[in-house]
Design a protein around this motif. Structure first.
Motif, PDB file in Angstrom:
ATOM      1  N   PHE A   1      -2.289  65.708  33.098  1.00 57.07           N
ATOM      2  CA  PHE A   1      -2.951  67.012  33.210  1.00 57.07           C
ATOM      3  C   PHE A   1      -2.442  67.939  32.117  1.00 57.07           C
ATOM      4  CE2 PHE A   1      -2.756  71.402  34.748  1.00 57.07           C
ATOM      5  CZ  PHE A   1      -4.082  71.629  35.113  1.00 57.07           C
ATOM      6  N   ARG A   2      -3.365  68.500  31.351  1.00 57.40           N
ATOM      7  CA  ARG A   2      -3.022  69.492  30.326  1.00 57.40           C
ATOM      8  C   ARG A   2      -4.194  70.462  30.251  1.00 57.40           C
ATOM      9  NH1 ARG A   2       0.438  69.500  25.815  1.00 57.40           N
ATOM     10  NH2 ARG A   2       1.002  67.346  26.246  1.00 57.40           N
ATOM     11  N   TYR A   3      -4.000  71.661  30.779  1.00 61.06           N
ATOM     12  CA  TYR A   3      -5.098  72.618  30.892  1.00 61.06           C
ATOM     13  C   TYR A   3      -5.689  72.918  29.531  1.00 61.06           C
ATOM     14  CZ  TYR A   3      -7.668  76.645  32.725  1.00 61.06           C
ATOM     15  OH  TYR A   3      -8.656  77.518  33.103  1.00 61.06           O
ATOM     16  N   SER A   4      -7.025  72.808  29.424  1.00 59.71           N
ATOM     17  CA  SER A   4      -7.680  72.975  28.134  1.00 59.71           C
ATOM     18  C   SER A   4      -8.944  73.803  28.255  1.00 59.71           C
ATOM     19  CB  SER A   4      -8.023  71.600  27.536  1.00 59.71           C
ATOM     20  OG  SER A   4      -8.768  71.738  26.341  1.00 59.71           O
ATOM     21  N   ASN A   5      -8.895  75.016  27.726  1.00 60.91           N
ATOM     22  CA  ASN A   5     -10.113  75.815  27.617  1.00 60.91           C
ATOM     23  C   ASN A   5     -11.127  75.118  26.720  1.00 60.91           C
ATOM     24  OD1 ASN A   5      -9.611  78.128  29.233  1.00 60.91           O
ATOM     25  ND2 ASN A   5      -8.244  78.935  27.658  1.00 60.91           N
ATOM     26  N   LEU A   6     -10.640  74.512  25.647  1.00 55.74           N
ATOM     27  CA  LEU A   6     -11.527  73.797  24.739  1.00 55.74           C
ATOM     28  C   LEU A   6     -12.279  72.699  25.475  1.00 55.74           C
ATOM     29  CD1 LEU A   6     -12.638  72.898  21.988  1.00 55.74           C
ATOM     30  CD2 LEU A   6     -10.495  71.643  21.632  1.00 55.74           C
ATOM     31  N   GLY A   7     -11.577  71.929  26.304  1.00 55.90           N
ATOM     32  CA  GLY A   7     -12.231  70.848  27.033  1.00 55.90           C
ATOM     33  C   GLY A   7     -13.334  71.337  27.947  1.00 55.90           C
ATOM     34  N   ALA A   8     -13.064  72.421  28.684  1.00 56.55           N
ATOM     35  CA  ALA A   8     -14.080  72.965  29.581  1.00 56.55           C
ATOM     36  C   ALA A   8     -15.253  73.532  28.798  1.00 56.55           C
ATOM     37  CB  ALA A   8     -13.469  74.039  30.473  1.00 56.55           C
ATOM     38  N   GLY A   9     -14.961  74.153  27.652  1.00 54.98           N
ATOM     39  CA  GLY A   9     -16.035  74.676  26.819  1.00 54.98           C
ATOM     40  C   GLY A   9     -16.913  73.566  26.271  1.00 54.98           C
ATOM     41  N   LEU A  10     -16.286  72.466  25.857  1.00 56.99           N
ATOM     42  CA  LEU A  10     -17.041  71.319  25.371  1.00 56.99           C
ATOM     43  C   LEU A  10     -17.883  70.697  26.480  1.00 56.99           C
ATOM     44  CD1 LEU A  10     -14.333  69.630  23.137  1.00 56.99           C
ATOM     45  CD2 LEU A  10     -16.529  70.539  22.340  1.00 56.99           C
ATOM     46  N   LEU A  11     -17.366  70.703  27.704  1.00 55.95           N
ATOM     47  CA  LEU A  11     -18.137  70.167  28.819  1.00 55.95           C
ATOM     48  C   LEU A  11     -19.411  70.973  29.016  1.00 55.95           C
ATOM     49  CD1 LEU A  11     -18.463  68.258  31.218  1.00 55.95           C
ATOM     50  CD2 LEU A  11     -17.067  69.855  32.578  1.00 55.95           C
ATOM     51  N   GLY A  12     -19.308  72.293  29.011  1.00 53.28           N
ATOM     52  CA  GLY A  12     -20.500  73.122  29.155  1.00 53.28           C
ATOM     53  C   GLY A  12     -21.472  72.915  28.026  1.00 53.28           C
ATOM     54  N   LEU A  13     -20.963  72.820  26.799  1.00 53.68           N
ATOM     55  CA  LEU A  13     -21.804  72.602  25.637  1.00 53.68           C
ATOM     56  C   LEU A  13     -22.534  71.255  25.745  1.00 53.68           C
ATOM     57  CD1 LEU A  13     -20.741  73.321  21.972  1.00 53.68           C
ATOM     58  CD2 LEU A  13     -21.894  71.199  22.553  1.00 53.68           C
ATOM     59  N   ALA A  14     -21.787  70.213  26.149  1.00 53.29           N
ATOM     60  CA  ALA A  14     -22.364  68.873  26.235  1.00 53.29           C
ATOM     61  C   ALA A  14     -23.425  68.773  27.333  1.00 53.29           C
ATOM     62  CB  ALA A  14     -21.250  67.855  26.491  1.00 53.29           C
ATOM     63  N   LEU A  15     -23.161  69.370  28.478  1.00 57.26           N
ATOM     64  CA  LEU A  15     -24.128  69.310  29.580  1.00 57.26           C
ATOM     65  C   LEU A  15     -25.416  70.037  29.209  1.00 57.26           C
ATOM     66  CD1 LEU A  15     -21.759  69.928  32.634  1.00 57.26           C
ATOM     67  CD2 LEU A  15     -22.695  67.742  31.844  1.00 57.26           C
ATOM     68  N   ALA A  16     -25.278  71.198  28.575  1.00 53.53           N
ATOM     69  CA  ALA A  16     -26.468  71.937  28.164  1.00 53.53           C
ATOM     70  C   ALA A  16     -27.254  71.145  27.115  1.00 53.53           C
ATOM     71  CB  ALA A  16     -26.066  73.300  27.609  1.00 53.53           C
ATOM     72  N   HIS A  17     -26.536  70.483  26.215  1.00 58.86           N
ATOM     73  CA  HIS A  17     -27.210  69.678  25.194  1.00 58.86           C
ATOM     74  C   HIS A  17     -27.988  68.533  25.838  1.00 58.86           C
ATOM     75  CE1 HIS A  17     -27.975  67.555  21.473  1.00 58.86           C
ATOM     76  NE2 HIS A  17     -27.432  66.479  21.989  1.00 58.86           N
ATOM     77  N   ARG A  18     -27.360  67.817  26.756  1.00 51.65           N
ATOM     78  CA  ARG A  18     -28.035  66.702  27.421  1.00 51.65           C
ATOM     79  C   ARG A  18     -29.237  67.194  28.223  1.00 51.65           C
ATOM     80  NH1 ARG A  18     -26.686  61.582  29.159  1.00 51.65           N
ATOM     81  NH2 ARG A  18     -25.875  61.364  27.039  1.00 51.65           N
TER      82      ARG A  18
ATOM     83  N   GLY B   1      -6.528  65.324  27.122  1.00 49.80           N
ATOM     84  CA  GLY B   1      -5.536  65.304  26.060  1.00 49.80           C
ATOM     85  C   GLY B   1      -5.807  66.327  24.977  1.00 49.80           C
ATOM     86  N   LEU B   2      -6.902  67.065  25.098  1.00 47.75           N
ATOM     87  CA  LEU B   2      -7.236  68.096  24.114  1.00 47.75           C
ATOM     88  C   LEU B   2      -6.283  69.285  24.224  1.00 47.75           C
ATOM     89  CD1 LEU B   2     -11.124  68.091  24.451  1.00 47.75           C
ATOM     90  CD2 LEU B   2      -9.849  67.525  22.363  1.00 47.75           C
ATOM     91  N   PRO B   3      -6.071  70.007  23.132  1.00 51.19           N
ATOM     92  CA  PRO B   3      -5.246  71.215  23.195  1.00 51.19           C
ATOM     93  C   PRO B   3      -5.943  72.309  23.989  1.00 51.19           C
ATOM     94  CG  PRO B   3      -6.291  71.033  21.056  1.00 51.19           C
ATOM     95  CD  PRO B   3      -6.586  69.750  21.778  1.00 51.19           C
ATOM     96  N   ARG B   4      -5.212  73.355  24.269  1.00 54.81           N
ATOM     97  CA  ARG B   4      -5.764  74.441  25.074  1.00 54.81           C
ATOM     98  C   ARG B   4      -6.889  75.170  24.359  1.00 54.81           C
ATOM     99  NH1 ARG B   4      -3.365  77.097  29.449  1.00 54.81           N
ATOM    100  NH2 ARG B   4      -4.314  79.089  29.984  1.00 54.81           N
ATOM    101  N   LEU B   5      -6.766  75.342  23.034  1.00 57.14           N
ATOM    102  CA  LEU B   5      -7.711  76.149  22.277  1.00 57.14           C
ATOM    103  C   LEU B   5      -8.365  75.335  21.162  1.00 57.14           C
ATOM    104  CD1 LEU B   5      -5.500  79.347  21.822  1.00 57.14           C
ATOM    105  CD2 LEU B   5      -7.328  79.009  23.494  1.00 57.14           C
ATOM    106  N   PRO B   6      -9.548  75.756  20.705  1.00 54.53           N
ATOM    107  CA  PRO B   6     -10.166  75.097  19.559  1.00 54.53           C
ATOM    108  C   PRO B   6      -9.253  75.130  18.337  1.00 54.53           C
ATOM    109  CG  PRO B   6     -11.741  76.536  20.647  1.00 54.53           C
ATOM    110  CD  PRO B   6     -10.404  76.826  21.262  1.00 54.53           C
ATOM    111  N   ARG B   7      -9.425  74.151  17.477  1.00 57.81           N
ATOM    112  CA  ARG B   7      -8.595  74.043  16.286  1.00 57.81           C
ATOM    113  C   ARG B   7      -8.672  75.332  15.464  1.00 57.81           C
ATOM    114  NH1 ARG B   7      -6.201  69.927  13.400  1.00 57.81           N
ATOM    115  NH2 ARG B   7      -5.997  70.293  11.141  1.00 57.81           N
ATOM    116  N   GLY B   8      -7.501  75.813  15.049  1.00 54.96           N
ATOM    117  CA  GLY B   8      -7.415  77.023  14.248  1.00 54.96           C
ATOM    118  C   GLY B   8      -7.203  78.286  15.051  1.00 54.96           C
ATOM    119  N   MET B   9      -7.434  78.238  16.348  1.00 49.02           N
ATOM    120  CA  MET B   9      -7.343  79.467  17.139  1.00 49.02           C
ATOM    121  C   MET B   9      -5.924  79.827  17.534  1.00 49.02           C
ATOM    122  SD  MET B   9     -10.621  80.055  19.533  1.00 49.02           S
ATOM    123  CE  MET B   9      -9.931  81.666  19.883  1.00 49.02           C
TER     124      MET B   9
END
Length: 374
Positions: free
Chosen positions: A162-179, A115-123
């Protein structure tokens, strides 16, 4: 020249008039043929199997494969809320929006159903005001992205649509690396590149997780490798052929920050095609998990973890096509395969012009004329 090589060369020749340079690969019957045309950039030679390209959103299939690997080893859960993974993020627990009582999970991020938008807030506003920004994501630090996430309103209940989200995929990479307690590049290297033997898939030098953050002997090895890759790096161009800068995805490399080669991506495709035949291969269990997970997009298409899938109408052959494309400021990419017919294709181009039509046409040709049983 064998028939597969001839067909791949024909497709590469078709691209020669549309792109500054391009590399095309076809996989069929256990064979791989790779052909290049054009040039790598101003004063450069013809690109080939080891030429390095920005692959844009094809990065997402690597991020999803990392997710599957970490799920299988118990590091994360597929349905673990993103907020739990980032509960101990630097600066305090991340504030993650939800809707309808449903939190965003890692599964939702990998299937674009958060449900996240395609881009980070402000972009979005930034893109409207400055549409030709040569490096639009360079300021997307973790603090910027997570701060914007806390103020983001979801477009739909997570898991529903389904709503394609670059932000969502970016957050997934960030979260996995953090964990995992490491950088994104190191995580991809450990979970995907090393098991498959991929030598040239990496994040841009100096960006997140690069050799610039290493020291001592490790830095010497990384710098040597990075220097070699830089010498083989194609230069990106606009659709009109004007050179443009490379992109830096900052804290969000998981959505599109990888660079790779046709040789490496062909190895990835071979692993995808062999997953059912070779269940004990290093990445086969993770590949199987990515494909077992699917969210229906429409009657003919669905979303796996990282990959899009659809089946052609019976009048078009009824073939299965699993694929992803990508693009940055000066590059385009397309990777696709059919595990039933045991064929795959990839196209890498250093021009901002879609590679999808060429890749799709080549895949359909291989499905028609080069299919073998899976």
């Amino acid at each position: 020249m064998n028939e597969l090589a001839r067909v791949v060369q024909q497709m590469a020749d078709r691209l020669a008039g549309q792109h500054v340079g391009a590399v095309v690969a076809g996989l069929a019957g256990g064979e791989t043929e790779i052909r290049g045309v054009g040039r790598t950039g101003p004063g450069g030679g013809v690109p080939g199997p080891d030429t390095v390209f920005e692959i844009g959103s094809v990065t997402k299939v690597f991020t999803a494969l990392v997710l599957a690997r970490l799920v299988l080893d118990g590091t994360v859960r597929l349905d673990e809320p993103l907020a739990e993974v980032l509960a101990d993020a630097p600066g305090g627990p991340a504030v993650v929006p939800g809707r309808g009582g449903q939190p965003i999970t890692l599964r939702h991020l990998a299937t674009h159903t958060s449900g996240l938008p395609r881009l980070p807030r402000g972009m979005l506003l930034k893109a409207l005001v400055k549409p030709n920004d040569p490096d639009p994501y360079a300021r997307c630090s973790a603090e910027y992205v997570l701060g914007g996430l806390a103020r983001t309103r979801l477009r739909a209940t997570p898991g529903r649509s389904f709503r394609y989200s670059n932000l969502g995929a970016g957050l997934l990479g960030l979260a996995l690396a953090h964990r995992a307690g490491t950088g994104y590049e190191e995580l991809v290297a450990r979970e995907v590149c090393e098991p498959l033997g991929l030598a040239d898939t990496h994040v841009r030098p100096g960006a997140e997780g690069s050799g610039a953050e290493r020291s001592g002997a490790d830095r010497t090895d990384a710098d040597r490798s990075g220097s070699d890759r830089t010498g083989r790096l194609a230069h990106g161009h606009t659709a009109g052929g004007r050179p443009v800068p490379y992109w830096d995805l900052a804290a969000l490399p998981g959505m599109g920050g990888l660079r790779s080669t046709a040789a490496d991506l062909a190895i990835l495709l071979r692993a995808q095609l062999a997953a059912e035949r070779e269940p004990d291969a290093p990445l086969s269990p993770a590949i199987t998990l990515t494909r077992e997970t699917r969210h229906r997009v429409n009657p003919f298409a669905w979303m796996h973890l990282g990959w899009l899938g659809h089946r052609l109408h019976t009048q078009q052959g009824g073939h299965l096509q699993i694929w992803h494309n990508g693009g940055t400021g000066g590059f385009r990419s397309f990777v696709a395969f059919d595990p039933e017919k045991q064929v795959g294709v990839l196209v890498l181009a250093n021009t901002r012009r879609s590679a999808d039509p060429a890749g799709t046409a080549l895949l359909r040709r291989l499905q028609k004329d080069f299919a073998t049983a899976g």
